[in-house]
Design a protein around this motif. Structure first.
Motif, PDB file in Angstrom:
ATOM      1  N   PRO A   1       0.860  -1.222  -0.015  1.00  0.00           N
ATOM      2  CA  PRO A   1       0.073   0.131  -0.129  1.00  0.00           C
ATOM      3  C   PRO A   1       0.705   1.222  -0.064  1.00  0.00           C
ATOM      4  O   PRO A   1       0.254   2.440  -0.646  1.00  0.00           O
ATOM      5  CB  PRO A   1      -0.846  -0.061   1.193  1.00  0.00           C
ATOM      6  N   GLU A   2       2.024   1.108   0.617  1.00  0.00           N
ATOM      7  CA  GLU A   2       3.040   2.568   0.605  1.00  0.00           C
ATOM      8  C   GLU A   2       3.669   2.678  -0.645  1.00  0.00           C
ATOM      9  O   GLU A   2       4.185   3.823  -1.076  1.00  0.00           O
ATOM     10  CB  GLU A   2       3.929   2.557   1.784  1.00  0.00           C
ATOM     11  N   LEU A   3       3.493   1.895  -1.759  1.00  0.00           N
ATOM     12  CA  LEU A   3       4.316   1.752  -2.829  1.00  0.00           C
ATOM     13  C   LEU A   3       3.676   2.687  -4.006  1.00  0.00           C
ATOM     14  O   LEU A   3       2.495   2.410  -4.199  1.00  0.00           O
ATOM     15  CB  LEU A   3       4.487   0.605  -3.476  1.00  0.00           C
ATOM     16  N   GLN A   4       4.516   3.601  -4.643  1.00  0.00           N
ATOM     17  CA  GLN A   4       3.997   4.351  -5.900  1.00  0.00           C
ATOM     18  C   GLN A   4       4.435   4.009  -6.970  1.00  0.00           C
ATOM     19  O   GLN A   4       5.678   4.001  -7.196  1.00  0.00           O
ATOM     20  CB  GLN A   4       3.914   5.785  -5.554  1.00  0.00           C
ATOM     21  N   CYS A   5       3.715   3.712  -7.964  1.00  0.00           N
ATOM     22  CA  CYS A   5       4.405   3.326  -9.016  1.00  0.00           C
ATOM     23  C   CYS A   5       3.145   3.169 -10.138  1.00  0.00           C
ATOM     24  O   CYS A   5       2.180   3.214  -9.990  1.00  0.00           O
ATOM     25  CB  CYS A   5       5.208   1.914  -9.207  1.00  0.00           C
ATOM     26  N   ILE A   6       3.603   3.001 -11.656  1.00  0.00           N
ATOM     27  CA  ILE A   6       2.846   2.963 -12.602  1.00  0.00           C
ATOM     28  C   ILE A   6       2.703   1.499 -13.136  1.00  0.00           C
ATOM     29  O   ILE A   6       1.668   1.103 -13.553  1.00  0.00           O
ATOM     30  CB  ILE A   6       2.827   4.003 -13.908  1.00  0.00           C
ATOM     31  N   LYS A   7       3.798   0.940 -13.020  1.00  0.00           N
ATOM     32  CA  LYS A   7       3.802  -0.550 -13.342  1.00  0.00           C
ATOM     33  C   LYS A   7       5.100  -1.292 -12.288  1.00  0.00           C
ATOM     34  O   LYS A   7       5.801  -0.719 -12.043  1.00  0.00           O
ATOM     35  CB  LYS A   7       4.156  -0.984 -14.922  1.00  0.00           C
ATOM     36  N   ALA A   8       4.574  -2.474 -12.131  1.00  0.00           N
ATOM     37  CA  ALA A   8       5.782  -3.262 -11.603  1.00  0.00           C
ATOM     38  C   ALA A   8       5.904  -4.721 -12.130  1.00  0.00           C
ATOM     39  O   ALA A   8       4.842  -5.375 -12.668  1.00  0.00           O
ATOM     40  CB  ALA A   8       5.169  -3.470 -10.170  1.00  0.00           C
ATOM     41  N   LEU A   9       7.103  -5.226 -12.010  1.00  0.00           N
ATOM     42  CA  LEU A   9       7.392  -6.692 -12.634  1.00  0.00           C
ATOM     43  C   LEU A   9       7.503  -7.380 -11.223  1.00  0.00           C
ATOM     44  O   LEU A   9       8.426  -7.201 -10.220  1.00  0.00           O
ATOM     45  CB  LEU A   9       8.701  -6.605 -13.154  1.00  0.00           C
ATOM     46  N   TRP A  10       6.643  -8.543 -11.178  1.00  0.00           N
ATOM     47  CA  TRP A  10       6.648  -9.300  -9.901  1.00  0.00           C
ATOM     48  C   TRP A  10       7.582 -10.564 -10.082  1.00  0.00           C
ATOM     49  O   TRP A  10       7.401 -11.112 -11.167  1.00  0.00           O
ATOM     50  CB  TRP A  10       5.233  -9.560  -9.566  1.00  0.00           C
ATOM     51  N   SER A  11       8.411 -10.473  -9.123  1.00  0.00           N
ATOM     52  CA  SER A  11       9.613 -11.857  -9.193  1.00  0.00           C
ATOM     53  C   SER A  11       9.337 -12.765  -8.005  1.00  0.00           C
ATOM     54  O   SER A  11       9.754 -12.255  -6.776  1.00  0.00           O
ATOM     55  CB  SER A  11      10.783 -11.324  -9.124  1.00  0.00           C
ATOM     56  N   PRO A  12       8.595 -13.781  -8.011  1.00  0.00           N
ATOM     57  CA  PRO A  12       8.093 -14.338  -6.702  1.00  0.00           C
ATOM     58  C   PRO A  12       9.285 -15.168  -6.262  1.00  0.00           C
ATOM     59  O   PRO A  12       9.283 -15.710  -4.967  1.00  0.00           O
ATOM     60  CB  PRO A  12       7.033 -15.418  -7.392  1.00  0.00           C
ATOM     61  N   SER A  13      10.153 -15.653  -7.011  1.00  0.00           N
ATOM     62  CA  SER A  13      11.369 -16.174  -6.717  1.00  0.00           C
ATOM     63  C   SER A  13      12.528 -15.617  -5.747  1.00  0.00           C
ATOM     64  O   SER A  13      13.684 -16.519  -5.204  1.00  0.00           O
ATOM     65  CB  SER A  13      11.824 -17.074  -7.648  1.00  0.00           C
ATOM     66  N   SER A  14      12.355 -14.332  -5.680  1.00  0.00           N
ATOM     67  CA  SER A  14      13.417 -13.563  -5.104  1.00  0.00           C
ATOM     68  C   SER A  14      13.277 -13.568  -3.740  1.00  0.00           C
ATOM     69  O   SER A  14      12.118 -13.907  -3.276  1.00  0.00           O
ATOM     70  CB  SER A  14      13.490 -11.738  -5.631  1.00  0.00           C
ATOM     71  N   GLY A  15      14.385 -13.572  -2.821  1.00  0.00           N
ATOM     72  CA  GLY A  15      14.194 -13.792  -1.462  1.00  0.00           C
ATOM     73  C   GLY A  15      15.472 -12.975  -0.660  1.00  0.00           C
ATOM     74  O   GLY A  15      16.257 -12.457  -1.225  1.00  0.00           O
ATOM     75  N   ILE A  16      15.617 -13.522   0.430  1.00  0.00           N
ATOM     76  CA  ILE A  16      16.532 -12.824   1.317  1.00  0.00           C
ATOM     77  C   ILE A  16      17.264 -14.251   2.206  1.00  0.00           C
ATOM     78  O   ILE A  16      16.496 -15.010   2.409  1.00  0.00           O
ATOM     79  CB  ILE A  16      16.172 -11.745   2.341  1.00  0.00           C
ATOM     80  N   VAL A  17      18.468 -13.985   2.617  1.00  0.00           N
ATOM     81  CA  VAL A  17      19.409 -15.111   3.321  1.00  0.00           C
ATOM     82  C   VAL A  17      20.086 -14.562   4.287  1.00  0.00           C
ATOM     83  O   VAL A  17      20.659 -13.358   4.106  1.00  0.00           O
ATOM     84  CB  VAL A  17      20.110 -15.916   2.308  1.00  0.00           C
ATOM     85  N   ASP A  18      20.384 -15.084   5.624  1.00  0.00           N
ATOM     86  CA  ASP A  18      21.243 -14.563   6.561  1.00  0.00           C
ATOM     87  C   ASP A  18      22.592 -15.243   5.849  1.00  0.00           C
ATOM     88  O   ASP A  18      22.769 -16.396   6.131  1.00  0.00           O
ATOM     89  CB  ASP A  18      20.893 -15.335   7.672  1.00  0.00           C
ATOM     90  N   SER A  19      23.159 -14.326   5.478  1.00  0.00           N
ATOM     91  CA  SER A  19      24.589 -14.693   4.596  1.00  0.00           C
ATOM     92  C   SER A  19      25.624 -15.253   5.678  1.00  0.00           C
ATOM     93  O   SER A  19      26.524 -15.978   5.392  1.00  0.00           O
ATOM     94  CB  SER A  19      25.260 -13.425   4.006  1.00  0.00           C
ATOM     95  N   HIS A  20      25.574 -14.835   6.948  1.00  0.00           N
ATOM     96  CA  HIS A  20      26.637 -15.481   7.912  1.00  0.00           C
ATOM     97  C   HIS A  20      26.398 -16.654   8.225  1.00  0.00           C
ATOM     98  O   HIS A  20      27.183 -17.632   8.221  1.00  0.00           O
ATOM     99  CB  HIS A  20      26.709 -14.275   9.076  1.00  0.00           C
ATOM    100  N   SER A  21      25.268 -16.976   8.453  1.00  0.00           N
ATOM    101  CA  SER A  21      24.750 -18.465   8.866  1.00  0.00           C
ATOM    102  C   SER A  21      25.205 -19.251   7.666  1.00  0.00           C
ATOM    103  O   SER A  21      25.468 -20.435   7.933  1.00  0.00           O
ATOM    104  CB  SER A  21      23.456 -18.347   9.316  1.00  0.00           C
ATOM    105  N   LEU A  22      24.932 -18.791   6.394  1.00  0.00           N
ATOM    106  CA  LEU A  22      25.176 -19.548   5.233  1.00  0.00           C
ATOM    107  C   LEU A  22      26.722 -19.711   5.158  1.00  0.00           C
ATOM    108  O   LEU A  22      27.073 -21.061   4.736  1.00  0.00           O
ATOM    109  CB  LEU A  22      24.624 -18.916   3.907  1.00  0.00           C
ATOM    110  N   MET A  23      27.407 -18.892   5.271  1.00  0.00           N
ATOM    111  CA  MET A  23      28.792 -18.946   5.240  1.00  0.00           C
ATOM    112  C   MET A  23      29.368 -20.060   6.312  1.00  0.00           C
ATOM    113  O   MET A  23      30.371 -20.736   6.320  1.00  0.00           O
ATOM    114  CB  MET A  23      29.668 -17.690   5.269  1.00  0.00           C
ATOM    115  N   LEU A  24      29.046 -19.656   7.552  1.00  0.00           N
ATOM    116  CA  LEU A  24      29.439 -20.708   8.659  1.00  0.00           C
ATOM    117  C   LEU A  24      29.032 -21.831   8.363  1.00  0.00           C
ATOM    118  O   LEU A  24      29.791 -23.069   9.018  1.00  0.00           O
ATOM    119  CB  LEU A  24      28.609 -19.831  10.042  1.00  0.00           C
ATOM    120  N   SER A  25      28.056 -22.200   7.865  1.00  0.00           N
ATOM    121  CA  SER A  25      27.563 -23.578   7.334  1.00  0.00           C
ATOM    122  C   SER A  25      28.415 -24.240   6.396  1.00  0.00           C
ATOM    123  O   SER A  25      28.991 -25.442   6.553  1.00  0.00           O
ATOM    124  CB  SER A  25      26.058 -23.676   7.019  1.00  0.00           C
TER     125      SER A  25
END
Length: 425
Positions: free
Chosen positions: A164-188
């Motif tokens: 709701p806070e977003l203002q744009c006239i068009k948007a491209l939705w990418s459902p496979s994008s995400g976030i990761v804890d990079s330190h936990s990843l490297m530690l593993s």
């Protein structure tokens, strides 16, 4: 956090040199202790760690990783957006496109199998003006060509139902994008590699090398000795490593290390450029977004975008500030300027308000900065990752990795697969 180890130079020098008055020894001296190793990985960033894990776990090789820092992932790998990219931005058939798409698949699976904190929260790339719509459409076409699934174009009002806070006239939705804890990843990844015999030696700088016959020899020095170098006398080596296989994945200093490898053709080492990016955090406000929000990319970066961490904190950035390089020895020690000045927020507010007009004055606080190892400058077009093997430089058993910036985190495991295939063919 994993406890840093002493540099391997101290251990091996004590093992090989029993001298009452030990002294540093120049490269040319036969007194330098020499140690044969199977696989040497230079750099313990996310890509170097992934390569070490790939070679040790999946191929049964004995791996030594050296890094001049006191701990893994202390440079670019810990100073990014921690975003899992989908593979939209990169030209079809490029290494960035193929590694990003394959790497995303491997990364999500690894995070699930090893319980690494991550979320597939999706991303909106937004056009805030009519002039940006053709580029947005081009990104959708490119993403489909790259094999990215689930992409969908939205009108501005549809995007507003998600944000709701977003203002744009068009948007491209990418459902496979995400976030990761990079330190936990490297530690593993480090833990897995070590459990299969890999050794990580911190405070240990690779400072050059040479080719002798068909043998690669890498000169190594403890970081403390390097930091105390007077800059005038001959740079000393404390140890000579003689590996069967070498991967130069030193990130910001990878080209500088390559230039110090005698026998490696100078004309195949790309020029280095550096772009610093600052992040600001949103203070004293409940997160206005649930997804990643990206503007149309700018020269040198993907634009000042919205990133969420796994605790829901909002980060804006990075911007692009082209900076001068530093001499090779300071680059080995990561002596770049990572400061974030408060007044830089003045450039963030107008950029963010193009898609988030509700941003209040005074709500941005300095976060952190990272530096991208670029292969092109501000007046040049974007470049692909460079993975140099024997087919390029003619040296068996050596792979150089240059320009591993975004999407390096997402691509890390795919890059590791590719490197292993080049080395072990």
């Amino acid at each position: 956090m994993m406890k840093p180890r002493n540099s391997i130079t101290k251990t091996i020098i004590q093992k090989f040199m029993n001298m009452s008055n030990p002294r540093k020894t120049p490269f040319s001296s036969s007194l330098i202790p020499r140690e044969k190793v199977d696989c040497l990985v230079i750099g313990a960033g996310i890509v170097g760690i992934a390569v070490a894990k790939e070679l040790s776990v999946n191929h049964g090789r004995q791996v030594l990783v050296v890094d001049s820092a006191p701990i893994f992932g202390s440079a670019t790998s810990s100073r990014n957006s921690e975003v899992i990219h989908a593979g939209i931005y990169y030209p079809p058939n490029s290494l960035k496109a193929s590694f990003c798409v394959r790497g995303k698949e491997l990364l999500y699976k690894y995070c699930k199998d090893h319980e690494i904190p991550h979320k597939q929260i999706g991303k909106l790339i937004v056009a805030t003006g009519l002039s940006e719509v053709p580029r947005l459409s081009a990104f959708m076409t490119r993403g489909i060509q790259n094999g990215v699934e689930g992409l969908r174009m939205m009108e501005g009002y549809e995007a507003a139902t998600l944000e709701p806070e977003l203002q744009c006239i068009k948007a491209l939705w990418s459902p496979s994008s995400g976030i990761v804890d990079s330190h936990s990843l490297m530690l593993s990844l480090v833990g897995e590699a070590e459990s299969h015999g890999a050794t990580f030696s911190y405070n240990t700088a690779a400072i050059g090398g040479h080719i002798e016959g068909n043998q690669i020899q890498i000169h190594v020095s403890g970081s403390n000795a390097l930091a105390n170098w007077n800059g005038r006398s001959e740079l000393d080596s404390e140890l000579m490593l003689i590996p069967k296989l070498v991967v130069n994945s030193a990130g910001l200093s990878a080209p500088a290390i390559a230039k110090r490898m005698k026998g490696l053709p100078d004309n195949i080492i790309p020029a280095s450029h550096y772009a610093r990016g600052c992040y600001f955090t949103l203070s004293n406000t409940k997160s206005p977004f649930k997804h990643l929000i990206y503007p149309i990319p700018e020269v040198g970066g993907l634009g000042v975008h919205v990133t969420l961490d796994l605790n829901g904190q909002v980060k804006f950035g990075p911007d692009v500030e082209w900076i001068k390089g530093i001499d090779d020895i300071p680059s080995f020690l990561n002596m770049f300027d990572y400061s974030v000045h408060e007044d830089r927020a003045n450039q963030f507010y107008p950029a963010i308000r193009k898609y988030y007009p509700g941003l209040k004055d005074g709500s941005l606080e300095p976060g952190y900065a990272g530096i991208r190892p670029k292969l092109s400058g501000p007046e040049e077009g974007p470049t692909d990752f460079v993975v140099q093997g024997e087919d390029i430089h003619g040296i068996s058993g050596l792979v150089n990795l240059f320009g591993i910036e975004s999407p390096g985190l997402t691509s890390s495991m795919a890059i590791a697969e590719h490197v292993a295939a080049k080395l072990l063919k």
